[in-house]
Design a protein around this motif. Structure first.
Motif, PDB file in Angstrom:
ATOM      1  N   LEU A  59     -18.774   6.371 -28.106  1.00 13.13           N
ATOM      2  CA  LEU A  59     -18.939   4.995 -27.394  1.00 13.13           C
ATOM      3  C   LEU A  59     -19.821   4.024 -28.320  1.00 13.13           C
ATOM      4  CD1 LEU A  59     -20.875   6.651 -24.250  1.00 13.13           C
ATOM      5  CD2 LEU A  59     -19.249   5.175 -24.382  1.00 13.13           C
ATOM      6  N   GLU A  60     -20.330   4.665 -29.546  1.00 10.31           N
ATOM      7  CA  GLU A  60     -20.860   4.222 -30.695  1.00 10.31           C
ATOM      8  C   GLU A  60     -20.107   3.844 -32.107  1.00 10.31           C
ATOM      9  OE1 GLU A  60     -24.596   5.484 -34.472  1.00 10.31           O
ATOM     10  OE2 GLU A  60     -23.639   7.521 -33.561  1.00 10.31           O
ATOM     11  N   ASN A 103     -23.361  -2.066 -21.521  1.00  8.68           N
ATOM     12  CA  ASN A 103     -21.754  -2.012 -21.138  1.00  8.68           C
ATOM     13  C   ASN A 103     -21.185  -0.969 -21.020  1.00  8.68           C
ATOM     14  OD1 ASN A 103     -21.650  -4.376 -18.791  1.00  8.68           O
ATOM     15  ND2 ASN A 103     -20.815  -5.774 -20.098  1.00  8.68           N
ATOM     16  N   ILE A 104     -20.855   0.062 -22.336  1.00  8.33           N
ATOM     17  CA  ILE A 104     -20.592   0.960 -22.548  1.00  8.33           C
ATOM     18  C   ILE A 104     -21.477   1.524 -22.329  1.00  8.33           C
ATOM     19  CG2 ILE A 104     -20.147   1.246 -25.584  1.00  8.33           C
ATOM     20  CD1 ILE A 104     -19.627  -0.898 -26.149  1.00  8.33           C
ATOM     21  N   ARG A 105     -22.820   1.691 -22.931  1.00  9.07           N
ATOM     22  CA  ARG A 105     -23.211   3.036 -22.147  1.00  9.07           C
ATOM     23  C   ARG A 105     -23.306   3.467 -20.663  1.00  9.07           C
ATOM     24  NH1 ARG A 105     -29.787   1.249 -21.190  1.00  9.07           N
ATOM     25  NH2 ARG A 105     -28.030   0.105 -19.510  1.00  9.07           N
ATOM     26  N   ARG A 106     -23.314   2.255 -20.044  1.00  8.06           N
ATOM     27  CA  ARG A 106     -22.263   1.872 -18.162  1.00  8.06           C
ATOM     28  C   ARG A 106     -21.276   3.102 -18.582  1.00  8.06           C
ATOM     29  NH1 ARG A 106     -21.363  -2.783 -16.440  1.00  8.06           N
ATOM     30  NH2 ARG A 106     -19.497  -2.074 -17.122  1.00  8.06           N
ATOM     31  N   ASP A 107     -20.647   2.604 -18.941  1.00  4.28           N
ATOM     32  CA  ASP A 107     -19.329   3.503 -19.208  1.00  4.28           C
ATOM     33  C   ASP A 107     -19.261   4.949 -18.976  1.00  4.28           C
ATOM     34  OD1 ASP A 107     -17.567   0.937 -19.051  1.00  4.28           O
ATOM     35  OD2 ASP A 107     -16.839   0.560 -20.734  1.00  4.28           O
ATOM     36  N   GLY A 108     -20.062   5.527 -20.803  1.00  5.19           N
ATOM     37  CA  GLY A 108     -20.213   6.454 -21.159  1.00  5.19           C
ATOM     38  C   GLY A 108     -20.788   7.472 -19.830  1.00  5.19           C
ATOM     39  N   ASN A 109     -21.546   6.710 -18.979  1.00  6.17           N
ATOM     40  CA  ASN A 109     -22.519   7.233 -18.260  1.00  6.17           C
ATOM     41  C   ASN A 109     -21.403   7.128 -16.676  1.00  6.17           C
ATOM     42  OD1 ASN A 109     -24.833   7.760 -19.083  1.00  6.17           O
ATOM     43  ND2 ASN A 109     -25.762   5.764 -18.184  1.00  6.17           N
ATOM     44  N   ASP A 110     -20.905   6.236 -16.700  1.00  2.00           N
ATOM     45  CA  ASP A 110     -19.637   6.775 -16.221  1.00  2.00           C
ATOM     46  C   ASP A 110     -18.617   8.058 -15.933  1.00  2.00           C
ATOM     47  OD1 ASP A 110     -20.487   5.153 -14.200  1.00  2.00           O
ATOM     48  OD2 ASP A 110     -19.316   3.259 -15.190  1.00  2.00           O
ATOM     49  N   THR A 111     -18.695   7.879 -17.155  1.00  2.00           N
ATOM     50  CA  THR A 111     -17.625   8.950 -17.808  1.00  2.00           C
ATOM     51  C   THR A 111     -17.895  10.366 -17.756  1.00  2.00           C
ATOM     52  OG1 THR A 111     -16.105   7.557 -19.212  1.00  2.00           O
ATOM     53  CG2 THR A 111     -16.504  10.512 -19.436  1.00  2.00           C
ATOM     54  N   ILE A 112     -19.486  10.786 -17.747  1.00  2.00           N
ATOM     55  CA  ILE A 112     -19.685  12.101 -17.455  1.00  2.00           C
ATOM     56  C   ILE A 112     -20.104  12.052 -16.062  1.00  2.00           C
ATOM     57  CG2 ILE A 112     -22.664  12.997 -17.969  1.00  2.00           C
ATOM     58  CD1 ILE A 112     -22.468  10.829 -20.668  1.00  2.00           C
ATOM     59  N   LYS A 113     -20.475  11.506 -15.468  1.00  2.00           N
ATOM     60  CA  LYS A 113     -20.501  11.079 -13.639  1.00  2.00           C
ATOM     61  C   LYS A 113     -19.474  11.994 -13.149  1.00  2.00           C
ATOM     62  CE  LYS A 113     -24.451   8.107 -12.718  1.00  2.00           C
ATOM     63  NZ  LYS A 113     -24.932   6.613 -12.607  1.00  2.00           N
ATOM     64  N   LYS A 114     -17.992  11.351 -13.845  1.00  2.00           N
ATOM     65  CA  LYS A 114     -17.093  12.045 -13.366  1.00  2.00           C
ATOM     66  C   LYS A 114     -16.781  13.210 -13.282  1.00  2.00           C
ATOM     67  CE  LYS A 114     -14.289   7.286 -12.987  1.00  2.00           C
ATOM     68  NZ  LYS A 114     -14.010   6.453 -14.515  1.00  2.00           N
ATOM     69  N   GLU A 163     -28.412  15.876 -21.068  1.00  2.00           N
ATOM     70  CA  GLU A 163     -28.415  16.065 -22.493  1.00  2.00           C
ATOM     71  C   GLU A 163     -27.722  14.934 -22.625  1.00  2.00           C
ATOM     72  OE1 GLU A 163     -27.011  18.660 -26.111  1.00  2.00           O
ATOM     73  OE2 GLU A 163     -26.934  19.680 -23.809  1.00  2.00           O
ATOM     74  N   LEU A 164     -26.132  15.129 -22.079  1.00  2.00           N
ATOM     75  CA  LEU A 164     -25.166  13.548 -22.598  1.00  2.00           C
ATOM     76  C   LEU A 164     -25.711  12.146 -22.002  1.00  2.00           C
ATOM     77  CD1 LEU A 164     -21.878  15.346 -21.488  1.00  2.00           C
ATOM     78  CD2 LEU A 164     -22.273  14.206 -24.140  1.00  2.00           C
ATOM     79  N   THR A 165     -26.981  11.692 -21.481  1.00  2.00           N
ATOM     80  CA  THR A 165     -27.348  10.943 -20.984  1.00  2.00           C
ATOM     81  C   THR A 165     -27.937  10.541 -21.584  1.00  2.00           C
ATOM     82  OG1 THR A 165     -26.385  11.600 -18.267  1.00  2.00           O
ATOM     83  CG2 THR A 165     -28.298   9.680 -18.813  1.00  2.00           C
ATOM     84  N   ASP A 166     -29.404  11.119 -22.422  1.00  2.00           N
ATOM     85  CA  ASP A 166     -30.594  10.869 -23.133  1.00  2.00           C
ATOM     86  C   ASP A 166     -29.886  10.853 -24.179  1.00  2.00           C
ATOM     87  OD1 ASP A 166     -32.128  11.408 -21.563  1.00  2.00           O
ATOM     88  OD2 ASP A 166     -32.613  13.342 -22.191  1.00  2.00           O
ATOM     89  N   LYS A 167     -28.839  11.122 -24.895  1.00  2.00           N
ATOM     90  CA  LYS A 167     -28.057  11.007 -25.903  1.00  2.00           C
ATOM     91  C   LYS A 167     -27.311   9.568 -25.989  1.00  2.00           C
ATOM     92  CE  LYS A 167     -27.146  14.765 -28.130  1.00  2.00           C
ATOM     93  NZ  LYS A 167     -25.908  16.368 -28.678  1.00  2.00           N
ATOM     94  N   ILE A 168     -26.684   9.435 -24.665  1.00  2.00           N
ATOM     95  CA  ILE A 168     -25.879   8.447 -24.734  1.00  2.00           C
ATOM     96  C   ILE A 168     -27.441   6.482 -24.721  1.00  2.00           C
ATOM     97  CG2 ILE A 168     -24.954   6.419 -23.126  1.00  2.00           C
ATOM     98  CD1 ILE A 168     -23.226   8.499 -22.876  1.00  2.00           C
ATOM     99  N   GLN A 169     -28.116   7.271 -24.649  1.00  2.00           N
ATOM    100  CA  GLN A 169     -29.493   6.035 -24.162  1.00  2.00           C
ATOM    101  C   GLN A 169     -30.258   6.397 -25.330  1.00  2.00           C
ATOM    102  OE1 GLN A 169     -30.439   4.707 -21.400  1.00  2.00           O
ATOM    103  NE2 GLN A 169     -31.278   3.068 -23.060  1.00  2.00           N
ATOM    104  N   LYS A 170     -30.468   7.231 -26.348  1.00  2.00           N
ATOM    105  CA  LYS A 170     -30.540   7.076 -27.203  1.00  2.00           C
ATOM    106  C   LYS A 170     -29.735   5.872 -28.750  1.00  2.00           C
ATOM    107  CE  LYS A 170     -33.861  11.206 -28.027  1.00  2.00           C
ATOM    108  NZ  LYS A 170     -33.896  12.550 -28.003  1.00  2.00           N
ATOM    109  N   ILE A 171     -28.826   6.527 -28.590  1.00  2.00           N
ATOM    110  CA  ILE A 171     -28.170   5.607 -29.319  1.00  2.00           C
ATOM    111  C   ILE A 171     -27.838   4.481 -28.564  1.00  2.00           C
ATOM    112  CG2 ILE A 171     -24.716   4.423 -29.506  1.00  2.00           C
ATOM    113  CD1 ILE A 171     -24.989   7.814 -28.900  1.00  2.00           C
ATOM    114  N   THR A 172     -27.692   3.833 -27.827  1.00  2.00           N
ATOM    115  CA  THR A 172     -27.404   1.883 -27.032  1.00  2.00           C
ATOM    116  C   THR A 172     -29.563   1.728 -27.521  1.00  2.00           C
ATOM    117  OG1 THR A 172     -26.664   3.353 -25.115  1.00  2.00           O
ATOM    118  CG2 THR A 172     -28.061   0.903 -25.014  1.00  2.00           C
ATOM    119  N   ASP A 173     -30.313   2.408 -27.057  1.00  2.00           N
ATOM    120  CA  ASP A 173     -31.065   1.822 -28.241  1.00  2.00           C
ATOM    121  C   ASP A 173     -31.597   1.771 -29.371  1.00  2.00           C
ATOM    122  OD1 ASP A 173     -32.803   1.755 -25.526  1.00  2.00           O
ATOM    123  OD2 ASP A 173     -34.161   4.236 -25.597  1.00  2.00           O
TER     124      ASP A 173
END
Length: 184
Positions: A8-9, A129-140, A154-164
Motif C-alpha cells: 500500500l505504501e 482508493n489505495i487505503r480502501r483497497d487495503g481495508n477491503d483486503t483486511i475485511k476479507k 491494528e492494521l486499519t490504524d496503521k493504514i490510516q496513519k500511512i494514508t494521513d
C-alpha cells in the motif's frame, strides 16, 4: 501482513511521484527544461524524447535554448513543440530553437493554481482508493477468519496513519507549487 502495508505504501509513493511529475510539466512562467520531458520527436521513424536528440539549456530565467545534435531535426523539433499542449511558440534561428516564456497574467496564475489544486485532489483520491483497497483486503481476511479482530483494528490504524502521511505530502506539494506560481 507487513507485505500488505508495504504494498500500500509503495502504491501511495507512486501516486505522489506521479503528482510531482505532473507538477513539473505545469508552466509557471519560469523556464524549466522539465516541461519538455513529454515532448517526443520523430527521429528516423521512432518517437524519441527531445532530451535524447538535443541539448536543452536555460540561458535566461524566461528562455529555453534547444540545440539539436543533428541540424536536420530542427523542423521536426519545432513541429513537436507546436503540437504539444505546452502553448509555446518556438523560434527557429537555423541553428537552434528558443522558447520564450511570457510573463504570466494574474488570471493565468489563478488558473494554474486551480489546476494544481485539481491535480492534487486527484492524487488524494488515488491515495484514499489505495487505503480502501487495503481495508477491503483486511475485511476479507477477517471474514475468512484468517486474522483476529484485534489485528484488524491494528492494521486499519496503521493504514490510516500511512494514508494521513501521504495526504499531508500532497497538501504540502499543492501549497508549495501554488506559492511558486503566485510569487513569480
Amino acid at each position: 501482513m507487513s507485505e500488505l502495508l508495504t504494498d500500500l505504501e509503495e502504491r501511495m509513493k507512486k501516486s505522489i511521484s506521479n503528482l510531482d511529475e505532473e507538477y513539473t510539466s505545469i508552466r509557471a512562467g519560469r523556464a524549466n527544461p522539465h516541461i519538455l520531458d513529454k515532448v517526443k520527436v520523430d527521429y528516423y521513424g521512432a518517437p524519441t524524447p527531445l532530451s535524447q536528440v538535443a541539448n536543452i539549456s536555460v540561458p535566461e530565467a524566461r528562455m529555453i535554448q534547444i540545440q539539436p545534435w543533428d541540424a536536420s531535426l530542427l523542423k521536426d523539433i519545432e513541429k513537436a513543440i507546436l503540437t504539444s499542449d505546452l502553448g509555446l511558440n518556438p523560434t527557429n534561428d537555423g541553428k537552434g530553437i528558443r522558447l520564450l516564456f511570457p510573463e504570466l497574467t494574474e488570471d493565468r496564475r489563478k488558473e494554474l493554481v486551480k489546476d494544481v489544486k485539481k491535480k492534487g485532489e486527484n492524487c488524494k483520491v488515488a491515495v484514499r482508493n489505495i487505503r480502501r483497497d487495503g481495508n477491503d483486503t483486511i475485511k476479507k481476511q477477517q471474514k475468512n477468519k484468517e486474522i483476529s479482530d484485534d489485528e484488524v483494528k491494528e492494521l486499519t490504524d496503521k493504514i490510516q496513519k500511512i494514508t494521513d502521511k501521504y495526504i499531508k505530502q500532497v497538501d504540502d506539494a499543492i501549497e508549495s507549487k501554488s506559492k511558486e506560481i503566485m510569487t513569480i
